[in-house]
Design an enzyme around this catalytic site. Structure first.
Site, PDB file in Angstrom:
ATOM      1  CG  ASP A 173      -2.478   0.611   1.084  1.00 12.96           C
ATOM      2  OD1 ASP A 173      -2.387   1.619   0.503  1.00 12.96           O
ATOM      3  OD2 ASP A 173      -3.336  -0.027   1.065  1.00 12.96           O
ATOM      4  CG  HIS A 244      -4.389   2.004  -2.129  1.00 21.34           C
ATOM      5  ND1 HIS A 244      -4.215   2.771  -0.804  1.00 21.34           N
ATOM      6  CD2 HIS A 244      -5.518   2.129  -2.506  1.00 21.34           C
ATOM      7  CE1 HIS A 244      -5.644   3.098  -0.443  1.00 21.34           C
ATOM      8  NE2 HIS A 244      -6.412   2.710  -1.592  1.00 21.34           N
ATOM      9  CD  GLU A 306      -9.814   3.778  -0.890  1.00 21.13           C
ATOM     10  OE1 GLU A 306     -10.851   4.198  -0.220  1.00 21.13           O
ATOM     11  OE2 GLU A 306      -9.005   3.321  -0.728  1.00 21.13           O
ATOM     12  CD1 TRP A 372     -14.144  -2.139  -2.187  1.00 20.32           C
ATOM     13  CD2 TRP A 372     -13.947  -0.891  -0.371  1.00 20.32           C
ATOM     14  NE1 TRP A 372     -13.504  -0.829  -2.406  1.00 20.32           N
ATOM     15  CE2 TRP A 372     -13.717   0.030  -1.440  1.00 20.32           C
ATOM     16  CE3 TRP A 372     -14.361  -0.263   0.758  1.00 20.32           C
ATOM     17  CZ2 TRP A 372     -13.246   1.276  -1.154  1.00 20.32           C
ATOM     18  CZ3 TRP A 372     -14.144   0.972   1.224  1.00 20.32           C
ATOM     19  CH2 TRP A 372     -13.535   1.949   0.045  1.00 20.32           C
TER      20      TRP A 372
HETATM   21  C1  ACM Z   1     -10.835  -0.622   0.685  1.00 20.14           C
HETATM   22  O1  ACM Z   1     -11.610  -0.752   1.751  1.00 20.14           O
HETATM   23  N1  ACM Z   1     -10.109   0.559   0.138  1.00 20.14           N
HETATM   24  C2  ACM Z   1     -10.728  -1.720  -0.111  1.00 20.14           C
END
Ligand code: ACM
Length: 542
Positions: A173, A244, A306, A372
Site C-alpha cells: 500500500d 495505493h 481508490e 466493499w
Molecule cells: C478498501 O477498503 N479500500 C478496499
C-alpha cells in the site's frame, strides 16, 4: 444453557446428543486413513501438549476417515463411550470435525502445556455439519502495519479454529511494500520503510515519530502459504495496483507520474499512482509473475480500489497511452490497465481478484470481485455475472469501532457491534437464484492503520470474527441470543488460546488509546458517502 454438543462457534448445522461420553486418556489411539496423515499429525500436535494424550497410532479410539458420500467440507462426528468416529467429505471436512472436537473438550485443552485437570471427556452424540458458503475469508492488511510471520501463523490458527478458509493478504500500500520482487530491490530497501506513522485518525495530524517497516522474504511467504494449506486455508495475495502505490513510486519514481518523495506516513488515499507506460506495466507483470510463483491458488489480487486518475491528466506517458488505445479520457485508463493484468494472469492459468472499483468500465470476465463499498456493489457484481465475495465496510470492516464507548481505541468508521456482524448476510437482497449463486461467500477485513500489533488486531477481530464465522458458516436467519449464550464458554476458549479479545462489557484499560484519537462516523453519513462513491457503477456496462 445450550446443549454441550452445540455449545460451539460456529454452531453446527445438526446435533443429536446421547447419554455418556468418551474419555480421552494417554492410551487413546488415533486411527487415521493415509490420506489424513496431515490432519492426524496436526491433531496430535494440538491436543497432546495440554492433555498429555499423544494419540499413538492404532485401531480404536479416535477414527478419521474420508467419506465420498459427504460434501467436501462436510463432516460427521459420532461420539460414543468406546470411540469417536469422524468422517469428512475430504481432509478439509475432517479438519473441521477435528476443530469441533477441540471445542467439545474443556477450554484448558487448548493451552500449549499441561495444567492439572482431566480426565478429558467428550460428550456423546452425533454432529452433522457443513458450511453455507465456500468463501469464508479474512483479509489482513500487512502494509499499514507489518505483522511478523509468527503472528500471521498464529492468526492462521485462529482462523482455522473458526472454520474460516481464506486468508487474503494485502501485501502493499502507500505506507509500505512487504515482499521482494526479483529485479526490483528498492521495493523493500526503500519501499518497506517509513520514518514515522500517523497516530489515530488523519484529522488530528499526529505522528509517532518512530520508524516502522519490514517485509517478508520469499521463504516467509512460502511458509505462510504452506502453514495455511496444512490447515485447509487458501492464501490469496494482493498487490494493490495501479493506485495505493506510493511506496513503490517512492522506491522507483520512474513508475509514477513525475512525483518523487517518501513512503507515505499518513493515512488516506495517495494521489501518487502508477503511470500506464510500458515500464510500469512490465513492472506489474513481474510482480504478478512472482505472486504466481509463490502463491499456488487460482486467484491473484490486483486491488484496484481508490485510484485517483488526477496525475494522469497531465502526464505525457498517460496521455500517449490514452491516444494509442483510443480511450475517452484518463478515467478509462484503469479498466484498460486491469484488462492487461487479467490477460497476463490468464496466460499463467490464474484469475483476477479485485475490489469493486474494477467493475467501473466493465471488469474482465472471470474476475472475482471483493465488494466493499457498502451494501450495493455485491448485487451489482452478481448482476454483471461476476463471482463475488461480500465484504461491505458497513457490515464486516473489523477496523470499524465496536461500540459508542468513548474508551474504544481509535474509534473510526461506523459502529459495528457483535450483533451487527452476526446479522451479516453475504447475499444481498433482490438477487435472482442464479445471481445469488455467484456470491461465493463473505470476508471480514482487518485494515491495520490503527492496529500496530497482534494484540491490537486481536482486540478488533475478536469476538467479532467469531460472529462472522457463524454468519458465513451457519444458515441464514441466525439467532443472536443463542450466539450470546454460547459466547461465554467460547471466550474461555479464546483465553486459553491467549487472544486479547474485546470483553462484551467494553475495552480493558490497556486497550484504550488516548494517544491515538479516532473519527467516529454515523451510518447515515457513511451510506450517503457510499452512494456517491459508487455512482460510477450504474454507468458500468453489465
Ligand atoms: C478498501 O477498503 N479500500 C478496499
Amino acid at each position: 444453557m445450550s446443549d454441550p454438543l452445540t455449545n460451539l462457534i460456529p454452531r453446527p448445522s445438526a446435533a443429536v446428543p446421547a447419554e455418556g461420553g468418551f474419555r480421552l486418556d494417554p492410551a487413546t489411539p488415533l486411527d487415521a486413513a493415509p490420506a489424513l496423515a496431515g490432519v492426524a499429525a496436526w491433531l496430535r500436535g494440538t491436543l497432546g501438549p495440554a492433555t498429555g494424550c499423544h494419540l499413538p497410532p492404532g485401531p480404536g479410539g479416535i477414527r478419521l476417515r474420508v467419506d465420498d458420500e459427504l460434501a467436501a467440507e462436510e463432516y460427521e462426528l459420532v461420539i460414543g463411550d468406546t470411540g469417536i468416529d469422524l468422517r469428512g467429505g475430504s481432509a478439509a471436512g475432517v479438519r473441521h470435525g477435528a476443530q469441533t472436537l477441540r471445542q467439545l473438550l474443556p477450554p484448558a485443552t487448548l493451552r500449549r502445556s499441561r495444567l492439572p485437570g482431566g480426565p478429558w471427556r467428550v460428550p456423546a452424540g452425533r454432529i452433522r455439519d457443513a458450511p453455507r458458503f465456500a468463501w469464508r475469508g479474512v483479509m489482513l492488511d500487512v502494509a499499514r502495519h507489518f505483522m511478523p510471520v509468527a503472528d500471521v501463523l498464529r492468526l492462521v490458527d485462529l482462523i482455522a479454529f473458526h472454520k474460516l478458509n481464506v486468508l487474503h493478504l494485502h501485501l502493499t500500500d502507500d505506507q509500505g511494500w512487504r515482499l521482494d520482487v526479483p529485479g526490483w530491490p528498492r521495493l523493500t530497501s526503500v519501499g518497506a520503510w517509513r520514518p514515522s506513522t500517523m497516530l489515530g485518525a488523519r484529522q488530528h495530524e499526529r505522528y509517532d515519530g518512530r520508524p516502522h517497516g519490514g517485509h517478508y522474504s520469499d521463504d516467509d511467504l512460502r511458509e505462510i502459504v504452506a502453514y495455511a494449506a496444512e490447515r485447509h486455508i487458501t492464501v490469496v495475495p494482493e498487490v494493490d495496483m495501479p493506485g495505493h502505490m506510493q511506496a513503490a513510486v517512492a522506491a522507483y519514481p520512474e513508475l509514477g507520474n513525475g512525483w518523487s518523495g517518501p513512503v507515505r506516513t499518513s493515512w488516506g488515499i495517495s494521489a501518487h499512482v502508477l503511470n500506464p507506460g510500458p515500464v510500469a506495466l512490465d513492472f506489474c507483470r513481474a510482480v504478478l509473475d512472482h505472486l504466481c510463483d509463490l502463491f499456488p491458488g487460482e486467484l491473484i489480487g490486483i486491488g484496484g480500489d481508490e485510484c485517483p486518475p488526477d496525475e494522469w491528466r497531465d502526464n505525457p506517458v498517460a496521455q500517449a497511452r490514452i491516444q494509442e488505445v483510443g480511450l475517452a479520457g484518463p478515467e478509462r485508463l484503469q479498466s484498460w490497465f486491469t484488462a492487461r493484468m487479467a490477460e497476463h494472469l490468464a496466460r499463467r492459468g490464474r484469475r483476477v481478484f479485485g475490489w469493486d472499483e474494477i467493475l467501473a468500465g466493465g471488469a474482465p470476465s472471470g474476475a472475482v470481485i471483493a465488494a466493499w463499498r457498502g451494501p450495493g456493489p455485491a448485487a451489482h457484481a452478481a448482476r454483471a455475472g461476476h463471482s463475488v465475495v461480500s465484504c461491505p465496510d458497513t457490515a464486516v470492516y473489523l477496523d470499524y469501532r465496536q461500540s459508542d464507548d468513548p474508551a474504544e481505541p481509535t474509534p473510526v468508521g461506523t459502529r459495528l457491534t457483535l450483533a451487527d456482524v452476526h446479522a451479516f448476510d453475504p447475499i444481498p437482497p433482490g438477487l435472482t437464484d442464479a445471481e445469488a449463486a455467484l456470491v461465493l461467500g463473505g470476508q471480514a477485513n482487518l485494515w491495520t492503520e490503527h492496529m500496530e500489533s497482534a494484540r491490537r488486531v486481536d482486540y478488533q477481530a475478536f469476538p467479532r470474527l467469531c460472529a462472522f464465522a457463524e454468519a458465513v458458516w451457519g444458515p441464514a436467519g441466525r439467532d443472536f441470543a443463542d450466539f450470546s449464550a454460547r459466547l461465554p464458554l467460547h471466550l474461555e476458549r479464546l483465553d486459553a488460546l491467549g487472544v486479547n479479545y474485546r470483553p462484551v462489557t467494553g475495552p480493558r484499560p490497556w486497550d484504550s488509546r488516548p494517544d491515538a484519537p479516532g473519527n467516529p462516523r454515523t451510518l447515515n453519513d457513511r451510506l450517503s458517502e457510499l452512494t456517491e462513491m459508487t455512482a460510477d457503477l450504474s454507468q458500468a456496462p453489465a
